[in-house]
Design a protein around this motif. Structure first.
Motif, PDB file in Angstrom:
ATOM      1  N   SER A 119     -35.369  -9.922 -10.063  1.00 15.93           N
ATOM      2  CA  SER A 119     -34.277  -9.875 -11.041  1.00 15.93           C
ATOM      3  C   SER A 119     -33.709 -11.266 -11.300  1.00 15.93           C
ATOM      4  N   LEU A 120     -33.646 -12.092 -10.262  1.00 18.02           N
ATOM      5  CA  LEU A 120     -33.159 -13.462 -10.420  1.00 18.02           C
ATOM      6  C   LEU A 120     -34.120 -14.284 -11.276  1.00 18.02           C
ATOM      7  N   LEU A 121     -35.417 -14.114 -11.059  1.00 19.40           N
ATOM      8  CA  LEU A 121     -36.407 -14.832 -11.859  1.00 19.40           C
ATOM      9  C   LEU A 121     -36.362 -14.390 -13.327  1.00 19.40           C
ATOM     10  N   ARG A 122     -36.144 -13.091 -13.577  1.00 17.73           N
ATOM     11  CA  ARG A 122     -36.007 -12.607 -14.951  1.00 17.73           C
ATOM     12  C   ARG A 122     -34.761 -13.218 -15.601  1.00 17.73           C
ATOM     13  N   LEU A 123     -33.695 -13.338 -14.846  1.00 11.78           N
ATOM     14  CA  LEU A 123     -32.465 -13.931 -15.354  1.00 11.78           C
ATOM     15  C   LEU A 123     -32.695 -15.378 -15.771  1.00 11.78           C
ATOM     16  N   VAL A 124     -33.393 -16.129 -14.932  1.00 10.88           N
ATOM     17  CA  VAL A 124     -33.674 -17.539 -15.238  1.00 10.88           C
ATOM     18  C   VAL A 124     -34.583 -17.639 -16.449  1.00 10.88           C
ATOM     19  N   GLN A 125     -35.537 -16.754 -16.548  1.00  9.57           N
ATOM     20  CA  GLN A 125     -36.475 -16.790 -17.652  1.00  9.57           C
ATOM     21  C   GLN A 125     -35.794 -16.535 -18.999  1.00  9.57           C
ATOM     22  N   ASN A 126     -34.693 -15.817 -19.000  1.00  6.74           N
ATOM     23  CA  ASN A 126     -33.982 -15.509 -20.240  1.00  6.74           C
ATOM     24  C   ASN A 126     -32.904 -16.508 -20.615  1.00  6.74           C
ATOM     25  N   ILE A 127     -32.809 -17.610 -19.876  1.00  6.06           N
ATOM     26  CA  ILE A 127     -31.842 -18.665 -20.212  1.00  6.06           C
ATOM     27  C   ILE A 127     -32.323 -19.370 -21.478  1.00  6.06           C
ATOM     28  N   ARG A 187     -37.858 -25.266 -21.053  1.00  9.71           N
ATOM     29  CA  ARG A 187     -39.042 -24.715 -20.386  1.00  9.71           C
ATOM     30  C   ARG A 187     -39.268 -25.358 -19.021  1.00  9.71           C
ATOM     31  N   THR A 188     -39.239 -26.674 -18.957  1.00 12.52           N
ATOM     32  CA  THR A 188     -39.464 -27.339 -17.672  1.00 12.52           C
ATOM     33  C   THR A 188     -38.293 -27.111 -16.717  1.00 12.52           C
ATOM     34  N   ALA A 189     -37.082 -26.975 -17.269  1.00 13.22           N
ATOM     35  CA  ALA A 189     -35.921 -26.681 -16.420  1.00 13.22           C
ATOM     36  C   ALA A 189     -36.068 -25.307 -15.783  1.00 13.22           C
ATOM     37  N   LYS A 190     -36.517 -24.331 -16.562  1.00 16.13           N
ATOM     38  CA  LYS A 190     -36.736 -22.988 -16.029  1.00 16.13           C
ATOM     39  C   LYS A 190     -37.809 -22.995 -14.944  1.00 16.13           C
ATOM     40  N   LEU A 191     -38.897 -23.706 -15.197  1.00 12.88           N
ATOM     41  CA  LEU A 191     -39.975 -23.771 -14.205  1.00 12.88           C
ATOM     42  C   LEU A 191     -39.491 -24.410 -12.903  1.00 12.88           C
ATOM     43  N   SER A 192     -38.721 -25.467 -13.023  1.00  8.13           N
ATOM     44  CA  SER A 192     -38.180 -26.144 -11.854  1.00  8.13           C
ATOM     45  C   SER A 192     -37.218 -25.241 -11.086  1.00  8.13           C
ATOM     46  N   THR A 193     -36.366 -24.528 -11.820  1.00  5.69           N
ATOM     47  CA  THR A 193     -35.410 -23.612 -11.199  1.00  5.69           C
ATOM     48  C   THR A 193     -36.127 -22.464 -10.501  1.00  5.69           C
ATOM     49  N   MET A 194     -37.129 -21.890 -11.170  1.00  2.72           N
ATOM     50  CA  MET A 194     -37.868 -20.775 -10.571  1.00  2.72           C
ATOM     51  C   MET A 194     -38.628 -21.213  -9.324  1.00  2.72           C
ATOM     52  N   ALA A 195     -39.173 -22.420  -9.342  1.00 10.37           N
ATOM     53  CA  ALA A 195     -39.866 -22.921  -8.152  1.00 10.37           C
ATOM     54  C   ALA A 195     -38.904 -23.059  -6.975  1.00 10.37           C
ATOM     55  N   ARG A 196     -37.708 -23.556  -7.232  1.00 10.36           N
ATOM     56  CA  ARG A 196     -36.717 -23.717  -6.170  1.00 10.36           C
ATOM     57  C   ARG A 196     -36.242 -22.355  -5.652  1.00 10.36           C
ATOM     58  N   PHE A 212     -26.503 -21.551 -15.573  1.00  9.77           N
ATOM     59  CA  PHE A 212     -26.941 -20.662 -14.495  1.00  9.77           C
ATOM     60  C   PHE A 212     -26.250 -21.078 -13.211  1.00  9.77           C
ATOM     61  N   VAL A 213     -25.712 -20.092 -12.491  1.00 14.48           N
ATOM     62  CA  VAL A 213     -25.090 -20.323 -11.182  1.00 14.48           C
ATOM     63  C   VAL A 213     -25.551 -19.199 -10.266  1.00 14.48           C
ATOM     64  N   ASN A 214     -26.009 -19.558  -9.055  1.00 15.03           N
ATOM     65  CA  ASN A 214     -26.412 -18.526  -8.107  1.00 15.03           C
ATOM     66  C   ASN A 214     -25.940 -18.909  -6.706  1.00 15.03           C
ATOM     67  N   PRO A 215     -25.062 -18.090  -6.107  1.00 15.69           N
ATOM     68  CA  PRO A 215     -24.547 -18.417  -4.773  1.00 15.69           C
ATOM     69  C   PRO A 215     -25.573 -18.258  -3.658  1.00 15.69           C
ATOM     70  N   THR A 216     -26.570 -17.390  -3.835  1.00 16.15           N
ATOM     71  CA  THR A 216     -27.569 -17.190  -2.787  1.00 16.15           C
ATOM     72  C   THR A 216     -28.438 -18.426  -2.615  1.00 16.15           C
ATOM     73  N   THR A 217     -28.914 -18.955  -3.722  1.00 14.61           N
ATOM     74  CA  THR A 217     -29.768 -20.145  -3.668  1.00 14.61           C
ATOM     75  C   THR A 217     -28.964 -21.429  -3.731  1.00 14.61           C
ATOM     76  N   ARG A 218     -27.670 -21.313  -4.078  1.00 15.47           N
ATOM     77  CA  ARG A 218     -26.762 -22.452  -4.232  1.00 15.47           C
ATOM     78  C   ARG A 218     -27.245 -23.429  -5.309  1.00 15.47           C
ATOM     79  N   LEU A 219     -27.763 -22.852  -6.402  1.00 18.18           N
ATOM     80  CA  LEU A 219     -28.258 -23.657  -7.511  1.00 18.18           C
ATOM     81  C   LEU A 219     -27.372 -23.500  -8.731  1.00 18.18           C
ATOM     82  N   VAL A 220     -27.272 -24.582  -9.489  1.00 20.84           N
ATOM     83  CA  VAL A 220     -26.540 -24.595 -10.752  1.00 20.84           C
ATOM     84  C   VAL A 220     -27.421 -25.320 -11.765  1.00 20.84           C
TER      85      VAL A 220
END
Length: 181
Positions: free
Chosen positions: A172-180, A139-148, A58-66
């Motif tokens: 839409s970003l949260l749905r994307l993370v959830q489907n990783i 699962r925990t990675a997704k939760l951590s990413t969604m919280a951030r 996962f890469v997102n330029p808006t949140t600057r998360l990878v």
């Protein structure tokens, strides 16, 4: 059947203040290449397994998360390499100064090579990558990413008077993370 155990690394990527507005965020492919190069330069041939097994999920330029998926045995090696991704301009300037002095000693043309190197240095932003969390499961990675992501978007939503476009972007970003996977 053997289960491959992995660690999930959530990485925050920032640029220096000078280039913050202009810098383009690396794509999945570019970030994977940067990590592979960092692993190879830090650990040599012994780290080829770590370099090839690391996946950018996962890469997102808006949140600057990878979000990275790394085999468990290579986790510390990859974390170290992510730290080494941080580019220090003063190191690059020292390298250019050393190359210039060697050109002067050998009688080479230093002015054109130095100008080229400095021009390239000014275009390249300083990248700062830091590991925010290490998780043992998807699962925990997704939760951590969604919280951030929620933390970043909370301020954007308040700044934009709860603009429906920003809220939809968040969903839409949260749905994307959830489907990783």
């Amino acid at each position: 059947m053997v289960r491959h155990k992995a660690r999930w690394l959530l990485v925050q990527v920032d640029f220096d203040k000078k280039h913050n507005k202009k810098a383009s965020f690396p794509s999945k492919k570019e970030f994977a290449l940067m990590i592979r190069q960092s692993i190879s330069s830090s650990f040599g041939l012994a780290a080829d397994g770590a370099a090839m097994e690391t996946q950018v999920r996962f890469v997102n330029p808006t949140t600057r998360l990878v979000l990275l998926r790394v085999p468990r045995e290579f986790c510390n090696m990859v974390r170290c390499s992510i730290t080494m991704l941080t580019r220090n301009i003063s190191d690059d300037v020292a390298t250019i100064a050393t190359a210039t002095s060697k050109d002067d000693e050998t009688g080479g043309s230093s002015s054109s090579s130095t100008k080229r190197a400095l021009a390239q240095l000014n275009r390249r932003p300083t990248l700062v990558a830091s590991v925010i969390s290490v998780n043992g499961s998807a699962r925990t990675a997704k939760l951590s990413t969604m919280a951030r992501i929620r933390k970043v978007y909370r301020q954007r939503i308040l700044d934009n008077d709860r603009d429906p476009k920003v809220v939809e972007e968040l969903h839409s970003l949260l749905r994307l993370v959830q489907n990783i996977d």
